[in-house]
Design an enzyme around this catalytic site. Structure first.
Site, PDB file in Angstrom:
ATOM      1  N   HIS A 368     -64.347  37.911 -23.358  1.00  0.00           N
ATOM      2  CA  HIS A 368     -63.467  39.082 -23.467  1.00  0.00           C
ATOM      3  C   HIS A 368     -62.509  39.032 -24.661  1.00  0.00           C
ATOM      4  O   HIS A 368     -61.403  39.603 -24.588  1.00  0.00           O
ATOM      5  CB  HIS A 368     -62.655  39.270 -22.172  1.00  0.00           C
ATOM      6  CG  HIS A 368     -63.459  39.056 -20.929  1.00  0.00           C
ATOM      7  ND1 HIS A 368     -64.504  39.880 -20.569  1.00  0.00           N
ATOM      8  CD2 HIS A 368     -63.407  38.091 -19.982  1.00  0.00           C
ATOM      9  CE1 HIS A 368     -65.036  39.435 -19.455  1.00  0.00           C
ATOM     10  NE2 HIS A 368     -64.416  38.342 -19.079  1.00  0.00           N
ATOM     11  N   CYS A 369     -62.895  38.364 -25.747  1.00  0.00           N
ATOM     12  CA  CYS A 369     -62.048  38.316 -26.970  1.00  0.00           C
ATOM     13  C   CYS A 369     -60.652  37.768 -26.681  1.00  0.00           C
ATOM     14  O   CYS A 369     -59.674  38.162 -27.323  1.00  0.00           O
ATOM     15  CB  CYS A 369     -61.902  39.690 -27.627  1.00  0.00           C
ATOM     16  SG  CYS A 369     -63.420  40.616 -27.848  1.00  0.00           S
ATOM     17  N   GLN A 370     -60.536  36.877 -25.689  1.00  0.00           N
ATOM     18  CA  GLN A 370     -59.214  36.341 -25.349  1.00  0.00           C
ATOM     19  C   GLN A 370     -58.837  35.238 -26.328  1.00  0.00           C
ATOM     20  O   GLN A 370     -59.703  34.521 -26.834  1.00  0.00           O
ATOM     21  CB  GLN A 370     -59.232  35.800 -23.912  1.00  0.00           C
ATOM     22  CG  GLN A 370     -57.844  35.624 -23.322  1.00  0.00           C
ATOM     23  CD  GLN A 370     -57.881  35.151 -21.872  1.00  0.00           C
ATOM     24  OE1 GLN A 370     -58.926  34.798 -21.355  1.00  0.00           O
ATOM     25  NE2 GLN A 370     -56.723  35.128 -21.237  1.00  0.00           N
TER      26      GLN A 370
END
Ligand code: PMP
Length: 404
Positions: A368-370
């Site tokens: 999730h592009c964290q």
């Protein structure tokens, strides 16, 4: 039989059922695919007919460049862009619209980078501190670190303070932040709703923790369109968001700047042709959302998230991420704004994503592009918007229970 999420949340939603059904019917892609459940709105949202119509009308009646040309289509396009700026101010309940700036961008990533490149260096002096949320979306981390590196090359040292988190909830640790922040803390980057945990990050408590003088830049990518976002209530200096997540076209978005703390925000250099179609779609989407009522959207999606979380907590094979405490829909601290992220004990999240699509559910399953302080392992994220239904959540819970 009791529905998987329990009867209580259905009661919470009873008065909204007709309202929701009427709105869902306005999304052509959803009515064309009744067997598929789109549960990935945190990645991008579907578009209502009003937005599609506004785009088509603009392109078939008025299309011209903005701010250039003197003939009627060009003048009308220029006026539409200016009206859209006011639309953004109105949507954000801007109490002093004559003093704020609205700058259109391609989305949140571009907006945050514009604040970082074109504004932040003028605020900072040698020895100043900025707070960076390392477990939020990478779009809200990298631009600030780039500023630190850029200023270091010029001999200006900026200290990056890592935003403290409460690991059990995914919320910021506001007490630790208050201890961390001092008079040299000039700039604080925050996120309104966390894109993995779904938590409302309690921004008023961030303001209390950092004091009245620090600039707060709000990444509102996951809150705009999902809940009321009022700058009359939130004491923040920038609000940055993407159009595509709030029912408008991709490639649109805005930075709203209050202009009271620090230098004025005037994104530099020659601004080329704006994305007029995207801007038209954004104004139409904000109109539509105001008509729908963002307070009702928030009630609906929060209740769906609570129903899913409560159902998952009864299934031993699943771990819900970032919310080990109560997730009651009415809990002020633990509210999940339509986003619930989880893992299966045995099935890798990537595989689970494929299995769920096979059963008719579109969800996201990855990291999730964290940012670097985020989750180490991949997970499955279910994210709802106002068009999702109680039945979709219950069907998903039934499928998840079967896999358990
Ligand atoms: N911030 C958050 C919290 C997000 O969820 C996202 C998109 N997933 C972004 C920033 C980046 O938005 P965009 O890709 O539209 O620039």
């Amino acid at each position: 039989m009791t529905a998987p999420g329990g009867p209580r949340h259905r009661d919470d939603l009873r008065d909204l059922t007709d309202w929701q059904a009427g709105l869902r019917a306005q999304f052509p892609i959803l009515t064309a695919h009744p067997d598929l459940a789109y549960l990935d709105s945190a990645a991008t949202a579907q578009k209502p007919r009003a937005v599609l119509d506004a785009v088509r009308t603009y392109l078939t009646t008025t299309n011209a460049n903005a701010g250039r040309g003197t003939y009627p289509w060009a003048n009308r396009t220029t006026a539409l862009v200016e009206q859209a700026r006011d639309r953004v101010r109105g949507f954000l309940r801007d109490p002093a619209p004559q003093r704020s700036v609205v700058h259109f961008t391609g989305g949140t990533t571009e907006g945050l980078r514009t604040v970082a490149r074109d504004w932040l260096p003028a605020l900072l002096c040698d020895g100043d501190e900025i707070v960076v949320p390392h477990a939020d979306h990478r779009a809200n981390i990298e631009p600030w670190l780039e500023v630190q590196r850029h200023l270091a090359r010029q001999g200006t040292r900026i200290h990056v303070l890592p935003m403290p988190y409460q690991r059990s909830s995914g919320d910021y640790d506001h007490h630790a932040l208050a201890e961390l922040a001092g008079p040299r803390t000039r700039f604080v980057a925050v996120t309104h709703v966390h894109h993995v945990y779904g938590a409302d990050m309690n921004i008023h408590r961030v303001r209390r923790a950092v004091g009245p003088d620090a600039v707060i830049c709000l990444d509102a990518a996951q809150s705009i369109g999902h809940m009321p976002v009022s700058v009359a209530e939130l004491d923040v200096d920038f609000v940055v968001f993407s159009g595509h997540k709030c029912l408008a076209l991709p490639g649109s978005g805005a930075v709203w700047a209050r202009q009271e703390r620090g230098p004025g925000f005037a994104p530099g250099g020659w601004q080329g042709t704006p994305n007029t179609v995207g801007i038209v779609s954004l104004a139409a989407a904000l109109d539509w959302l105001d008509g729908a009522g963002t307070d009702r959207v928030a009630r609906w999606t929060t209740a769906l998230a609570a129903r899913l979380t409560d159902g998952l907590r009864r299934l031993d094979a699943y771990e819900v991420i970032g919310c080990r405490a109560s997730l009651a829909a009415d809990s002020p601290v633990q509210r999940r704004q339509g986003i619930v992220t989880f893992r299966h004990r045995d099935i890798p999240s990537g595989d689970l994503g494929f299995v769920l699509y096979d059963r008719g559910f579109m969800v996201r399953s990855d990291h999730h592009c964290q940012g670097g302080e985020g989750e180490l392992d991949a997970s499955v994220r279910v994210s709802a918007h106002l068009y999702n239904t109680v039945e979709e959540i219950d069907r998903l819970l039934t499928v998840l229970a079967d896999l358990g």
